[in-house]
Design an enzyme around this catalytic site. Structure first.
Site, PDB file in Angstrom:
ATOM      1  N   CYS A   1      -2.239   8.971   2.795  1.00  0.00           N
ATOM      2  CA  CYS A   1      -1.915   8.494   1.447  1.00  0.00           C
ATOM      3  C   CYS A   1      -3.011   8.865   0.456  1.00  0.00           C
ATOM      4  O   CYS A   1      -2.760   8.999  -0.729  1.00  0.00           O
ATOM      5  CB  CYS A   1      -1.708   6.985   1.472  1.00  0.00           C
ATOM      6  SG  CYS A   1      -3.051   6.102   2.256  1.00  0.00           S
TER       7      CYS A   1
ATOM      8  N   GLU B   1       0.886  -1.174   0.000  1.00  0.00           N
ATOM      9  CA  GLU B   1       0.000   0.000   0.000  1.00  0.00           C
ATOM     10  C   GLU B   1       0.914   1.211   0.000  1.00  0.00           C
ATOM     11  O   GLU B   1       1.581   1.479   1.005  1.00  0.00           O
ATOM     12  CB  GLU B   1      -0.882   0.012   1.262  1.00  0.00           C
ATOM     13  CG  GLU B   1      -1.825  -1.156   1.394  1.00  0.00           C
ATOM     14  CD  GLU B   1      -2.961  -1.141   0.399  1.00  0.00           C
ATOM     15  OE1 GLU B   1      -3.117  -0.146  -0.339  1.00  0.00           O
ATOM     16  OE2 GLU B   1      -3.676  -2.153   0.337  1.00  0.00           O
TER      17      GLU B   1
ATOM     18  N   GLU C   1       4.396  13.273  -4.483  1.00  0.00           N
ATOM     19  CA  GLU C   1       3.653  13.258  -3.219  1.00  0.00           C
ATOM     20  C   GLU C   1       4.355  14.139  -2.187  1.00  0.00           C
ATOM     21  O   GLU C   1       5.531  13.930  -1.873  1.00  0.00           O
ATOM     22  CB  GLU C   1       3.576  11.820  -2.684  1.00  0.00           C
ATOM     23  CG  GLU C   1       2.678  11.684  -1.474  1.00  0.00           C
ATOM     24  CD  GLU C   1       2.643  10.275  -0.900  1.00  0.00           C
ATOM     25  OE1 GLU C   1       3.702   9.623  -0.834  1.00  0.00           O
ATOM     26  OE2 GLU C   1       1.556   9.824  -0.511  1.00  0.00           O
TER      27      GLU C   1
HETATM   28  P1  NDP Z   1       8.390   4.930   4.562  1.00  0.00           P
HETATM   29  O1  NDP Z   1       8.305   4.244   3.273  1.00  0.00           O
HETATM   30  O2  NDP Z   1       9.547   5.811   4.838  1.00  0.00           O
HETATM   31  O3  NDP Z   1       8.373   3.863   5.764  1.00  0.00           O
HETATM   32  C1  NDP Z   1       7.389   2.896   5.897  1.00  0.00           C
HETATM   33  C2  NDP Z   1       7.904   1.773   6.768  1.00  0.00           C
HETATM   34  O4  NDP Z   1       8.978   1.120   6.094  1.00  0.00           O
HETATM   35  C3  NDP Z   1       8.496   2.252   8.096  1.00  0.00           C
HETATM   36  O5  NDP Z   1       8.225   1.298   9.098  1.00  0.00           O
HETATM   37  C4  NDP Z   1       9.980   2.292   7.787  1.00  0.00           C
HETATM   38  O6  NDP Z   1      10.791   2.219   8.920  1.00  0.00           O
HETATM   39  C5  NDP Z   1      10.103   1.055   6.936  1.00  0.00           C
HETATM   40  N1  NDP Z   1      11.313   1.017   6.125  1.00  0.00           N
HETATM   41  C6  NDP Z   1      12.066   2.062   5.686  1.00  0.00           C
HETATM   42  N2  NDP Z   1      13.090   1.597   4.941  1.00  0.00           N
HETATM   43  C7  NDP Z   1      12.991   0.255   4.918  1.00  0.00           C
HETATM   44  C8  NDP Z   1      13.747  -0.787   4.321  1.00  0.00           C
HETATM   45  N3  NDP Z   1      14.844  -0.523   3.597  1.00  0.00           N
HETATM   46  N4  NDP Z   1      13.346  -2.064   4.499  1.00  0.00           N
HETATM   47  C9  NDP Z   1      12.249  -2.348   5.215  1.00  0.00           C
HETATM   48  N5  NDP Z   1      11.498  -1.409   5.831  1.00  0.00           N
HETATM   49  C10 NDP Z   1      11.853  -0.122   5.662  1.00  0.00           C
HETATM   50  O7  NDP Z   1       7.012   5.686   4.722  1.00  0.00           O
HETATM   51  P2  NDP Z   1       6.577   6.667   5.887  1.00  0.00           P
HETATM   52  O8  NDP Z   1       6.641   5.979   7.211  1.00  0.00           O
HETATM   53  O9  NDP Z   1       7.315   7.939   5.704  1.00  0.00           O
HETATM   54  O10 NDP Z   1       5.011   6.858   5.553  1.00  0.00           O
HETATM   55  C11 NDP Z   1       4.585   7.744   4.606  1.00  0.00           C
HETATM   56  C12 NDP Z   1       4.296   7.042   3.282  1.00  0.00           C
HETATM   57  O11 NDP Z   1       3.370   5.988   3.468  1.00  0.00           O
HETATM   58  C13 NDP Z   1       3.657   7.962   2.274  1.00  0.00           C
HETATM   59  O12 NDP Z   1       4.265   7.802   1.010  1.00  0.00           O
HETATM   60  C14 NDP Z   1       2.204   7.483   2.204  1.00  0.00           C
HETATM   61  O13 NDP Z   1       1.577   7.759   0.997  1.00  0.00           O
HETATM   62  C15 NDP Z   1       2.359   6.034   2.471  1.00  0.00           C
HETATM   63  N6  NDP Z   1       1.109   5.486   2.991  1.00  0.00           N
HETATM   64  C16 NDP Z   1       0.350   4.665   2.181  1.00  0.00           C
HETATM   65  C17 NDP Z   1      -0.863   4.198   2.626  1.00  0.00           C
HETATM   66  C18 NDP Z   1      -1.677   3.279   1.777  1.00  0.00           C
HETATM   67  O14 NDP Z   1      -2.529   2.577   2.328  1.00  0.00           O
HETATM   68  N7  NDP Z   1      -1.495   3.216   0.465  1.00  0.00           N
HETATM   69  C19 NDP Z   1      -1.407   4.568   3.925  1.00  0.00           C
HETATM   70  C20 NDP Z   1      -0.537   5.402   4.686  1.00  0.00           C
HETATM   71  C21 NDP Z   1       0.682   5.839   4.229  1.00  0.00           C
HETATM   72  P3  NDP Z   1      11.346   3.615   9.544  1.00  0.00           P
HETATM   73  O15 NDP Z   1      10.168   4.348  10.038  1.00  0.00           O
HETATM   74  O16 NDP Z   1      12.251   3.171  10.607  1.00  0.00           O
HETATM   75  O17 NDP Z   1      12.069   4.326   8.419  1.00  0.00           O
END
Ligand code: NDP
Length: 503
Positions: free
Chosen positions: A292, A258, A393
């Site tokens: 999102c 997602e 975004e």
């Molecule tokens: P990120 O992609 O930065 O992080 C999401 C998760 O992935 C976090 O737990 C993060 O950990 C983890 N992560 C980061 N790098 C890695 C890696 N290399 N391997 C595995 N896990 C990793 O997103 P955000 O937390 O900044 O959230 C915002 C984004 O989420 C926006 O783009 C938004 O659109 C999207 N989103 C989508 C939704 C949907 O349903 N389509 C709903 C809500 C949000 P850490 O926090 O430690 O970096």
């Protein structure tokens, strides 16, 4: 609610039914985005903890009481989880606000609604059915079993931490899977409270639900790579999702993603103007734009452009900025310092691209009702859909207004984007509503409403907004796989060197 006078709180994480520190003994601070101050310490897990958690989940899946529990009993456990969430919903919402700075009104609505996911999928648990197939050989009795995929890893973002976890956890548990969850480093506390007040309290067997807190590269990646993880359910940014997908492919994991969005909110001149103005505001300024499904591209039919913008600015400038824990606040802080910088940089990009800023356009000060990391609700007009401010975004309270001529033009602009998560359409014409819903390439289209979700309706993205669907009956399929069973009731024999086909 959490005692906000309390000094730093120290959390442990939950692995194999026990509360533990990270194996390294390290912990990191989590900030309150409203005050900018650290309020809790979270274990900084690494691959040792990930391995411990996955092994526990694997044991629980292979030999624990969970796989031997009847689906009816699992369903009852899910309903108990729902009841416990309902009991603690206010407390859980308070922790979410403390960690992500979103409004208490929004987070409390989410935690109050979350039990429905566990009631719904709890009800589905004993309705997972295989099939008997009348196969094309009379001597055979064939059937299909529907089996849980195994250990599932969830990786979640900071914007709606518990709700997005529930969307995954309820169908996974109903299917009989076991789980390891890696929450965002910015919002781990609410999940740890959830484990204490809900999962442990519901007496879910050890190893069925585990948590590894920590950083994406250090705790998230080892989880994605772990050979005993069968499925990754990821919610987050598109770039991270692409990386997770590529890593997961190396060990042939099932993946649901997602991801991000840049959703068009399309307003026709035959709409109810007041409703559409309020829908445009809800689409972008609710949740400080950190959603999102934010309607971050407002497509206005040129015949109503000026009057609409005037009403929009009048409504948006009334928004009360302030303390997100107060129910009267309408716009809270941005959740993370890097996100704050990113939003401000996009405001500069839009100005450099020649857009007209008709509201906001920078940080909000304390006098304006803001604390740390506040950005003023910002509206740009004169945006061309090819500009970066229209294509990328921002994930903040920044709206791009784009003019269109007619239905054809609206569809073209709506679809000329890499993303396809959500879309809004404002019109009083039934014909136009259905045509637009069919023609817009997005996982969800709202007509004369915006930002509605339900456990009953599939949710997910077209194009770069993701893979797979959460919610609705089909979501449980993502946690199941089919097994074909062939029983030969006839004679054996035949040529062993030739595949047995019907012909
Ligand atoms: P990120 O992609 O930065 O992080 C999401 C998760 O992935 C976090 O737990 C993060 O950990 C983890 N992560 C980061 N790098 C890695 C890696 N290399 N391997 C595995 N896990 C990793 O997103 P955000 O937390 O900044 O959230 C915002 C984004 O989420 C926006 O783009 C938004 O659109 C999207 N989103 C989508 C939704 C949907 O349903 N389509 C709903 C809500 C949000 P850490 O926090 O430690 O970096």
């Amino acid at each position: 609610m959490l005692d906000t006078q309390q000094k730093t709180k120290t959390y442990q994480t939950y692995i194999d039914g026990k509360w533990v520190d990270a194996a390294s003994g390290k912990a990191f601070e989590t900030l309150d985005p409203y005050t900018g101050e650290s309020w809790a310490l979270i274990p900084e897990c690494d691959d040792t903890d990930v391995n411990r958690a996955v092994e526990a989940a694997y044991r629980a899946f292979e030999t624990g009481s969970w796989p031997n529990m009847t689906p009816t009993m699992r369903g009852k456990k899910l309903r108990l989880i729902g009841d416990l969430i309902a009991k603690h919903s206010e407390h859980l919402a308070g922790i979410e606000v403390r960690d992500n700075g979103k409004l208490i009104s929004e987070m409390a609505a989410q935690t109050r609604y979350m039990p429905e996911w566990f009631y719904y999928y709890g009800g589905l648990a004993d309705k997972i059915q295989g099939a008997v197939v009348s196969v094309d050989r009379p001597e055979h009795f064939n059937y299909i079993l529907r089996e849980p995929v195994g250990v599932c890893a969830f990786i979640t973002p900071w914007n709606s931490p518990l709700m997005l976890t529930s969307w995954k956890l309820a169908p996974a548990l109903a299917a009989g899977c076991t789980v390891v969850i890696k929450p965002s480093e910015y919002t781990s506390a609410s999940l740890l409270e959830f484990m204490r007040l809900v999962i442990a309290e519901a007496d879910i067997p050890p190893g069925v639900v585990n948590v590894v807190t920590g950083f994406g590269a250090v705790a998230g990646e080892p989880l994605v790579k772990h050979p005993k993880v069968a499925k990754i359910a990821f919610t987050g940014g598109t770039a991270t999702g692409a990386r997770v997908n590529a890593l997961a492919a190396q060990t042939f994991k099932k993946v649901s993603l997602e991801l991000g969005g840049k959703s068009p909110n399309v307003v026709f001149d035959d709409c109810n103007l007041e409703d559409a103005v309020s829908g445009a505001v809800a689409g972008i300024f609710a949740a400080t734009g950190q959603t999102c499904i934010a309607g971050s591209r407002l497509l206005l039919q040129e015949t109503i452009h000026d009057v609409f913008v005037e009403k929009l600015v009048a409504m948006a400038k009334q928004a009360r900025l302030g303390d997100p824990s107060k129910p009267e606040t309408q716009v809270g802080p941005v959740t993370t310092p890097p996100q704050y910088e990113k939003i401000l940089s996009y405001i500069d990009i839009a100005k450099a691209e020649g857009c007209t800023c008709v509201l906001g356009g920078g940080p909000a000060t304390k006098e304006e009702g803001g604390g740390r990391y506040f950005v003023k609700p910002t509206i740009f007009t004169g945006v061309d859909n090819k500009m970066r401010i229209a294509q990328e975004e921002v994930f903040g309270p920044v709206l791009s207004v784009i003019k269109f001529k007619d239905e054809e033009d609206a569809v073209r602009i709506a679809n000329e984007i890499a993303y396809g998560l959500g879309a809004g359409v404002w019109t009083q014409s039934v014909k136009r509503a259905h045509n637009m819903a069919r023609r817009i390439k997005a996982g969800t289209v709202w007509v004369n409403t915006y930002r509605a979700v339900s456990f009953l309706m599939p949710f997910g993205g077209y194009k770069a907004s993701g893979l797979g669907r959460e919610n609705g009956a089909e979501a449980i399929d993502g946690y199941l796989q089919s097994k074909s069973v062939w029983i030969n009731n006839g004679p054996g024999g035949g040529n062993p060197f030739i595949m047995k086909t019907a012909g």
